[in-house]
Design a protein around this motif. Structure first.
Motif, PDB file in Angstrom:
ATOM      1  N   LYS A 104       9.497 -79.052  23.831  1.00  0.00           N
ATOM      2  CA  LYS A 104       9.927 -80.438  23.999  1.00  0.00           C
ATOM      3  C   LYS A 104       8.797 -81.376  23.597  1.00  0.00           C
ATOM      4  O   LYS A 104       7.656 -81.230  24.059  1.00  0.00           O
ATOM      5  CB  LYS A 104      10.342 -80.692  25.446  1.00  0.00           C
ATOM      6  CG  LYS A 104      10.995 -82.048  25.653  1.00  0.00           C
ATOM      7  CD  LYS A 104      11.548 -82.178  27.058  1.00  0.00           C
ATOM      8  CE  LYS A 104      12.279 -83.506  27.240  1.00  0.00           C
ATOM      9  NZ  LYS A 104      12.873 -83.640  28.583  1.00  0.00           N
ATOM     10  N   PRO A 105       9.085 -82.338  22.745  1.00  0.00           N
ATOM     11  CA  PRO A 105       8.014 -83.228  22.268  1.00  0.00           C
ATOM     12  C   PRO A 105       7.542 -84.186  23.356  1.00  0.00           C
ATOM     13  O   PRO A 105       8.271 -84.481  24.312  1.00  0.00           O
ATOM     14  CB  PRO A 105       8.678 -83.981  21.117  1.00  0.00           C
ATOM     15  CG  PRO A 105      10.132 -84.002  21.469  1.00  0.00           C
ATOM     16  CD  PRO A 105      10.393 -82.702  22.166  1.00  0.00           C
ATOM     17  N   LYS A 106       6.327 -84.660  23.206  1.00  0.00           N
ATOM     18  CA  LYS A 106       5.781 -85.658  24.122  1.00  0.00           C
ATOM     19  C   LYS A 106       5.612 -86.981  23.380  1.00  0.00           C
ATOM     20  O   LYS A 106       5.241 -86.999  22.209  1.00  0.00           O
ATOM     21  CB  LYS A 106       4.430 -85.196  24.666  1.00  0.00           C
ATOM     22  CG  LYS A 106       4.516 -83.973  25.555  1.00  0.00           C
ATOM     23  CD  LYS A 106       3.134 -83.617  26.088  1.00  0.00           C
ATOM     24  CE  LYS A 106       3.209 -82.408  27.025  1.00  0.00           C
ATOM     25  NZ  LYS A 106       1.864 -82.045  27.542  1.00  0.00           N
ATOM     26  N   ARG A 107       5.871 -88.045  24.097  1.00  0.00           N
ATOM     27  CA  ARG A 107       5.688 -89.356  23.488  1.00  0.00           C
ATOM     28  C   ARG A 107       4.212 -89.661  23.396  1.00  0.00           C
ATOM     29  O   ARG A 107       3.419 -89.305  24.264  1.00  0.00           O
ATOM     30  CB  ARG A 107       6.385 -90.438  24.326  1.00  0.00           C
ATOM     31  CG  ARG A 107       6.430 -91.799  23.635  1.00  0.00           C
ATOM     32  CD  ARG A 107       6.842 -92.884  24.618  1.00  0.00           C
ATOM     33  NE  ARG A 107       6.960 -94.171  23.980  1.00  0.00           N
ATOM     34  CZ  ARG A 107       5.924 -94.952  23.666  1.00  0.00           C
ATOM     35  NH1 ARG A 107       4.683 -94.560  23.915  1.00  0.00           N
ATOM     36  NH2 ARG A 107       6.116 -96.137  23.088  1.00  0.00           N
ATOM     37  N   GLU A 108       3.833 -90.323  22.308  1.00  0.00           N
ATOM     38  CA  GLU A 108       2.433 -90.751  22.180  1.00  0.00           C
ATOM     39  C   GLU A 108       2.082 -91.678  23.340  1.00  0.00           C
ATOM     40  O   GLU A 108       2.910 -92.463  23.811  1.00  0.00           O
ATOM     41  CB  GLU A 108       2.221 -91.485  20.857  1.00  0.00           C
ATOM     42  CG  GLU A 108       2.352 -90.591  19.628  1.00  0.00           C
ATOM     43  CD  GLU A 108       2.052 -91.365  18.363  1.00  0.00           C
ATOM     44  OE1 GLU A 108       1.073 -92.135  18.349  1.00  0.00           O
ATOM     45  OE2 GLU A 108       2.824 -91.209  17.388  1.00  0.00           O
ATOM     46  N   GLU A 166       4.470 -99.991  19.721  1.00  0.00           N
ATOM     47  CA  GLU A 166       5.122 -99.210  20.772  1.00  0.00           C
ATOM     48  C   GLU A 166       6.580 -98.906  20.428  1.00  0.00           C
ATOM     49  O   GLU A 166       7.099 -97.829  20.732  1.00  0.00           O
ATOM     50  CB  GLU A 166       5.034 -99.933  22.116  1.00  0.00           C
ATOM     51  CG  GLU A 166       3.621-100.016  22.677  1.00  0.00           C
ATOM     52  CD  GLU A 166       2.962 -98.655  22.812  1.00  0.00           C
ATOM     53  OE1 GLU A 166       3.629 -97.699  23.287  1.00  0.00           O
ATOM     54  OE2 GLU A 166       1.789 -98.522  22.417  1.00  0.00           O
ATOM     55  N   LYS A 167       7.242 -99.883  19.760  1.00  0.00           N
ATOM     56  CA  LYS A 167       8.619 -99.633  19.318  1.00  0.00           C
ATOM     57  C   LYS A 167       8.665 -98.515  18.284  1.00  0.00           C
ATOM     58  O   LYS A 167       9.565 -97.655  18.300  1.00  0.00           O
ATOM     59  CB  LYS A 167       9.221-100.908  18.741  1.00  0.00           C
ATOM     60  CG  LYS A 167       9.610-101.931  19.794  1.00  0.00           C
ATOM     61  CD  LYS A 167      10.217-103.177  19.144  1.00  0.00           C
ATOM     62  CE  LYS A 167      10.603-104.207  20.205  1.00  0.00           C
ATOM     63  NZ  LYS A 167      11.139-105.444  19.574  1.00  0.00           N
ATOM     64  N   LYS A 168       7.691 -98.509  17.367  1.00  0.00           N
ATOM     65  CA  LYS A 168       7.613 -97.425  16.371  1.00  0.00           C
ATOM     66  C   LYS A 168       7.422 -96.078  17.064  1.00  0.00           C
ATOM     67  O   LYS A 168       8.026 -95.071  16.688  1.00  0.00           O
ATOM     68  CB  LYS A 168       6.459 -97.681  15.401  1.00  0.00           C
ATOM     69  CG  LYS A 168       6.701 -98.826  14.435  1.00  0.00           C
ATOM     70  CD  LYS A 168       5.506 -99.002  13.515  1.00  0.00           C
ATOM     71  CE  LYS A 168       5.719-100.171  12.555  1.00  0.00           C
ATOM     72  NZ  LYS A 168       4.550-100.377  11.677  1.00  0.00           N
ATOM     73  N   LYS A 169       6.559 -96.079  18.088  1.00  0.00           N
ATOM     74  CA  LYS A 169       6.342 -94.838  18.835  1.00  0.00           C
ATOM     75  C   LYS A 169       7.629 -94.390  19.528  1.00  0.00           C
ATOM     76  O   LYS A 169       7.947 -93.201  19.573  1.00  0.00           O
ATOM     77  CB  LYS A 169       5.243 -95.026  19.873  1.00  0.00           C
ATOM     78  CG  LYS A 169       3.851 -95.183  19.288  1.00  0.00           C
ATOM     79  CD  LYS A 169       2.826 -95.363  20.407  1.00  0.00           C
ATOM     80  CE  LYS A 169       1.422 -95.579  19.852  1.00  0.00           C
ATOM     81  NZ  LYS A 169       0.441 -95.805  20.926  1.00  0.00           N
ATOM     82  N   ASP A 170       8.388 -95.369  20.066  1.00  0.00           N
ATOM     83  CA  ASP A 170       9.651 -95.035  20.731  1.00  0.00           C
ATOM     84  C   ASP A 170      10.650 -94.443  19.739  1.00  0.00           C
ATOM     85  O   ASP A 170      11.317 -93.435  20.035  1.00  0.00           O
ATOM     86  CB  ASP A 170      10.248 -96.295  21.375  1.00  0.00           C
ATOM     87  CG  ASP A 170       9.502 -96.705  22.634  1.00  0.00           C
ATOM     88  OD1 ASP A 170       8.824 -95.840  23.227  1.00  0.00           O
ATOM     89  OD2 ASP A 170       9.581 -97.888  23.015  1.00  0.00           O
ATOM     90  N   LEU A 171      10.760 -95.077  18.561  1.00  0.00           N
ATOM     91  CA  LEU A 171      11.695 -94.576  17.548  1.00  0.00           C
ATOM     92  C   LEU A 171      11.293 -93.174  17.090  1.00  0.00           C
ATOM     93  O   LEU A 171      12.150 -92.294  16.920  1.00  0.00           O
ATOM     94  CB  LEU A 171      11.728 -95.536  16.353  1.00  0.00           C
ATOM     95  CG  LEU A 171      12.382 -96.897  16.607  1.00  0.00           C
ATOM     96  CD1 LEU A 171      12.202 -97.803  15.389  1.00  0.00           C
ATOM     97  CD2 LEU A 171      13.872 -96.722  16.906  1.00  0.00           C
ATOM     98  N   LYS A 172      10.003 -92.998  16.875  1.00  0.00           N
ATOM     99  CA  LYS A 172       9.496 -91.700  16.440  1.00  0.00           C
ATOM    100  C   LYS A 172       9.767 -90.634  17.505  1.00  0.00           C
ATOM    101  O   LYS A 172      10.193 -89.511  17.211  1.00  0.00           O
ATOM    102  CB  LYS A 172       8.007 -91.795  16.159  1.00  0.00           C
ATOM    103  CG  LYS A 172       7.412 -90.567  15.500  1.00  0.00           C
ATOM    104  CD  LYS A 172       5.954 -90.794  15.165  1.00  0.00           C
ATOM    105  CE  LYS A 172       5.327 -89.573  14.504  1.00  0.00           C
ATOM    106  NZ  LYS A 172       3.893 -89.805  14.188  1.00  0.00           N
ATOM    107  N   TYR A 173       9.540 -91.012  18.765  1.00  0.00           N
ATOM    108  CA  TYR A 173       9.780 -90.077  19.866  1.00  0.00           C
ATOM    109  C   TYR A 173      11.265 -89.755  20.001  1.00  0.00           C
ATOM    110  O   TYR A 173      11.653 -88.602  20.222  1.00  0.00           O
ATOM    111  CB  TYR A 173       9.243 -90.657  21.167  1.00  0.00           C
ATOM    112  CG  TYR A 173       9.583 -89.827  22.382  1.00  0.00           C
ATOM    113  CD1 TYR A 173       9.000 -88.569  22.572  1.00  0.00           C
ATOM    114  CD2 TYR A 173      10.506 -90.282  23.323  1.00  0.00           C
ATOM    115  CE1 TYR A 173       9.323 -87.799  23.675  1.00  0.00           C
ATOM    116  CE2 TYR A 173      10.836 -89.510  24.432  1.00  0.00           C
ATOM    117  CZ  TYR A 173      10.240 -88.269  24.597  1.00  0.00           C
ATOM    118  OH  TYR A 173      10.558 -87.496  25.674  1.00  0.00           O
TER     119      TYR A 173
END
Length: 554
Positions: free
Chosen positions: A117-121, A171-178
């Motif tokens: 399971k991936p982790k968010r940055e 942070e939005k980019k990180k959310d989309l990537k996650y």
């Protein structure tokens, strides 16, 4: 090459030093003398190199001969071991074991790697208006200037807003990537879980069949008994590339087991005897058994195999199922007189358990025993002389029953989903009989078995795509689930069939199609069945709603 140039350069300068200009000589004469000496030394050097080269060649040749001779001796030893192993087939199989059903089970663990399971940055530090970056101190005099104070505040507010907006965007980019990684993970996990479920479902179905087979054997089921002894023979290991194939018939009333076994031909035996290395031709030479020696070896091998089969059957019969065994040995070969393929019986023998138990297998002469036990065979088995079997194996499957015609009563008013189940099975037989009859195929209906595993068996003689085909007919009104397809796959494995066909008046669920993927299984729904009927000039219909109403009305 470089060393030669260094050498010649060195001797050249030595020559120049040796032949210095003396009184009465010119410098040119001194150089000529030096060059002449250099040429002489260079020629000596070349001769020395040639001597070294030839010496190396002789050493390499001698080493090559020694290595080749050693390799020939090694290969000869291996060939002798193989030939010796042909003489000890019986001795090497003196201790048969009862079939361990547990060893037939699948005990593997699903080893596909679980998706991670991936982790968010990590969230970066949120800009704060209270940060010192946005609250730089003014000088003493600047603080008395209202304009400068306001300008500083405006600039700080503007910088803060820019930084905060940039932070939000990152942070939005990180959310989309996650979110994308999480979606990919869920797809991968679902696929992993699905594969795991399928793996263990198939494993359980396989192991349940083996448990049932063991239970049936212990209860005295004829098919299970035949399967048990079939395994005991096919587990016999031979010291050459050949696998024993058998067909069995167990007569429960007389406790006689009839075994048709496909034996090797003389050409299947390894013939290599010795390998030598011929120095003057620099090549390996193979020596083989003479025809007479090979034929004698062949007779010995076949009689040993027969004894091993008897020993395997009687030795593994811990429940006392068998009192007498008939072995009919045949070979698959070409009739040299016609060029056609033939499978003649070349030996046949009937032995009682009580007589076999008196034998001392560690000292027996297999051929002498065969003759003494009144076995039937030609004087030389390699001649492939046909002999009549003591008892002929009944090739008819005892499950087969008489079929009857149904198709004559079918028309477009007939709802196949409401047919009598026996009529439906006979209809399926007729449909597939049409399909297979073009190339000489045959379809037979089986009587209802305990697990209802087989409704019909087709025998397709096509050498490439044919073979034994299991057909199951399901006159269903509901969607056919994966369990029915799993059962069919288990039947295919148990029957040793090449393919399975499941025919239903209804449709199949996605899980059924998914399970059948990449397996020798064809799923035919009601539309496919109607197409086949129409293809052969008959029309019918399938109305599931009507069938359900009739069912509920009852």
């Amino acid at each position: 090459m470089a060393s030669r140039y260094l050498y010649t350069s060195e001797v050249y300068h030595k020559g120049l030093n040796k032949y210095k200009v003396v009184k009465g000589e010119t410098k040119k004469i001194a150089e000529q003398k030096a060059n002449a000496q250099m040429a002489q030394w260079e020629e000596q050097w070349k001769r020395k190199l040639e001597v070294d080269r030839k010496r190396n060649e002789r050493e390499n040749y001698a080493r090559s001969i020694e290595e080749s001779t050693e390799e020939a001796n090694k290969l000869t030893l291996e060939a002798e071991e193989v030939q010796n192993s042909l003489d000890t087939i019986l001795i090497d199989n003196l201790n048969p074991r009862a079939l361990d059903y547990d060893s037939l089970k699948d005990h593997r663990v699903f080893d596909q790697t679980l998706p991670v399971k991936p982790k968010r940055e990590e969230i970066s530090t949120r800009p704060s208006r209270e940060d010192s970056k946005y609250n730089q101190k003014l000088s003493f005099l600047q603080r008395f200037s209202k304009k400068q104070v306001e300008n500083q505040k405006t600039e700080s507010d503007s910088q803060f807003e820019k930084d905060y907006k940039l932070w939000e965007e990152e942070e939005k980019k990180k959310d989309l990537k996650y979110d994308q990684k999480l979606a990919d993970y869920e797809i991968a996990y679902n696929e992993w879980y699905k594969q795991k479920e399928t793996f263990y479902a198939e494993q359980k179905a396989n192991n349940d069949r083996i448990d049932q087979l063991k239970k049936d054997f212990e209860l005295g089921d004829v098919s299970a008994i035949e399967n048990y002894f079939e395994h005991s023979i096919e587990d016999i290991k031979l010291p050459f590339d050949f696998i024993l194939e058998v067909e069995l018939e167990y007569q429960i009333e007389t406790k006689i087991l009839i075994v048709d076994i496909l034996l090797p031909t003389v050409d299947d035996l390894p013939r290599l005897k010795k390998i030598t290395f011929v120095k003057n031709r620099n090549e390996f030479k193979e020596s083989f058994l003479s025809d007479s020696a090979l034929n004698a070896k062949y007779d010995s091998v076949l009689y040993q195999i027969v004894l091993v089969c008897f020993n395997s059957i009687f030795g593994s019969d811990k429940y006392g199922r068998v009192e007498s065994v008939v072995i009919n040995g045949k070979v698959s070969t070409i009739d040299k007189a016609t060029g056609n393929h033939i499978e003649p019986y070349i030996l046949s023998i009937n032995v009682k358990k009580e007589d076999f138990k008196t034998l001392n297998l560690s000292s027996i002469d297999p051929k002498a025993w065969f003759r003494n036990a009144k076995g039937i065979a030609a004087a030389k088995l390699s001649l492939v002389t046909p002999v009549p079997p003591v008892i002929v194996l009944n090739k008819e499957d005892r499950r087969f029953i008489e079929s009857y015609g149904v198709i004559g009563n079918i028309d477009d008013s007939m709802n196949l989903a409401t047919m009598d189940w026996q009529d439906f099975e006979n209809l399926i037989r007729e449909v597939f009989e049409w399909e297979f009859s073009t190339n000489g195929g045959e379809v037979k209906i089986t009587r209802a078995s305990r697990d209802k595993g087989v409704d019909a068996i087709a025998f397709d003689p096509d050498p490439i795509k044919g073979g034994k085909i299991v057909i199951q007919a399901k006159r269903y009104t509901n969607v056919v689930g994966v369990s029915a397809v799993r059962d069919l796959y288990g039947t295919i494995m148990n029957e040793g069939a090449n393919k399975g066909i499941l025919v239903s008046t209804s449709n199949y669920g996605n899980d059924a199609y998914e399970f059948a993927k990449e397996k020798p299984i064809t799923l035919m729904n009601g539309s496919n069945l109607l197409y086949l009927l129409e293809k052969h000039g008959h029309k019918a219909r399938i109305d599931i709603k009507e069938a359900k109403k009739q069912l509920y009305a009852k």
